[in-house]
Design an enzyme around this catalytic site. Structure first.
Site, PDB file in Angstrom:
ATOM      1  N   GLU A 115       0.822  -1.205   0.000  1.00 28.17           N
ATOM      2  CA  GLU A 115       0.000   0.000   0.000  1.00 28.17           C
ATOM      3  C   GLU A 115       0.861   1.262   0.000  1.00 28.17           C
ATOM      4  O   GLU A 115       0.501   2.258  -0.629  1.00 28.17           O
ATOM      5  CB  GLU A 115      -0.960  -0.033   1.183  1.00 28.17           C
ATOM      6  CG  GLU A 115      -1.995  -1.146   1.037  1.00 28.17           C
ATOM      7  CD  GLU A 115      -2.981  -1.206   2.174  1.00 28.17           C
ATOM      8  OE1 GLU A 115      -4.093  -0.702   2.026  1.00 28.17           O
ATOM      9  OE2 GLU A 115      -2.608  -1.769   3.236  1.00 28.17           O
ATOM     10  N   GLU A 135      -3.784  -8.983   3.012  1.00 25.99           N
ATOM     11  CA  GLU A 135      -4.564  -8.798   4.236  1.00 25.99           C
ATOM     12  C   GLU A 135      -5.710  -9.787   4.415  1.00 25.99           C
ATOM     13  O   GLU A 135      -6.044 -10.168   5.550  1.00 25.99           O
ATOM     14  CB  GLU A 135      -5.116  -7.365   4.296  1.00 25.99           C
ATOM     15  CG  GLU A 135      -4.077  -6.299   4.608  1.00 25.99           C
ATOM     16  CD  GLU A 135      -3.376  -5.736   3.382  1.00 25.99           C
ATOM     17  OE1 GLU A 135      -2.745  -4.678   3.492  1.00 25.99           O
ATOM     18  OE2 GLU A 135      -3.459  -6.375   2.301  1.00 25.99           O
TER      19      GLU A 135
END
Length: 261
Positions: A115, A135
């Site tokens: 990210e 995730e």
């Protein structure tokens, strides 16, 4: 180079030409960010944003990994994340920095590390690096930019495959999807990122700032509104000191002297 609000876990140095190099320095945990490290990066970026001496930024890691995401050993007893600052994970993922930001991925970027990478304007990656929003395998989501940016930046089917499987892909595949700019040998990553940054440093600070703002805003506007916004920015810039200096330097066949105003 001079230290720039650095800490033990975030080495930050500012070159005389205005290039700030930020290096995550937790190689013993694959440069995963804990709360203190994320806050240190937030502080560095906050100062850099307001400092005219900083003109471009590179983010990289120590060792063989760029960033493995969040240090899960520091989750609170209730499972709450301890690493998201005012401007996102590592002070970067929820920030529209007015200056060029380049990720120099010296190795793999997973979870929050991915990210951070996709939040940057440009990405240079080692040929052996892997990228993935992992995730979902932890029962959570890539909430600090991964879901939103991948949905915006790449084909929907490819986006869904990456996000729903949580798989990691190699740097060449990430480049083919449009997630990174260059794939180079690991030992050349920082040099290539510096080369890109130096190209940016040749240009006017205000022009760089407004270029970034318009590119980010245009996806949220109609084409007609985006064109109006772009034209208004141009009319502003042509009256600034740099907007006058640039054409003058071109006509006089000399290097421009930017003032950032």
């Amino acid at each position: 180079m001079a230290d720039y609000y650095g800490t033990d876990t975030v080495v930050s140095e500012l070159r005389e030409d205005g290039l700030l190099i930020i290096r995550i320095n937790r190689p013993e945990v694959a440069n995963a960010l804990n709360g203190a490290t994320s806050k240190a990066m937030e502080n560095i970026m906050n100062n850099a944003e307001l400092d005219p001496a900083v003109r471009a930024i590179i983010v990289t890691g120590t060792g063989k990994v760029f960033c493995a995401g969040e240090d899960l050993s520091e989750l609170s007893e209730g499972g709450e994340c301890q690493t998201v600052t005012e401007h996102g994970f590592g002070g970067l993922t929820a920030r529209l920095c007015s200056k060029p930001v380049i990720a120099a991925c010296n190795g793999s970027a997973a979870g929050g590390g991915m990210e951070i990478a996709v939040s940057c304007d440009m990405v240079v990656a080692a040929e052996n690096a892997k990228f993935g929003c992992t995730e979902v395998g932890l029962g959570i989501i890539a909430s600090t930019g991964g879901l939103v940016r991948l949905a915006r930046d790449i084909n929907r089917k490819d986006c869904m495959e990456l996000l729903l499987t949580g798989k990691k892909i190699k740097a060449p595949e990430a480049k083919a999807l449009g997630l990174i700019n260059y794939v180079v040998p690991a030992e050349e990553v920082l040099d290539k990122a510096i080369e890109l940054a130096e190209e940016c440093l040749k240009n006017a600070p205000l022009a760089l700032k407004w270029t970034k703002y318009i590119v980010h805003a245009s996806s949220q506007m109609s084409e007609e509104d985006a064109m109006r916004y772009s034209d208004a920015a141009y009319r502003f810039l042509e009256k600034t000191a740099d907007g006058i200096e640039g054409p003058a330097a071109f006509v006089e066949k000399r290097a421009p002297q930017w003032q950032g105003k």
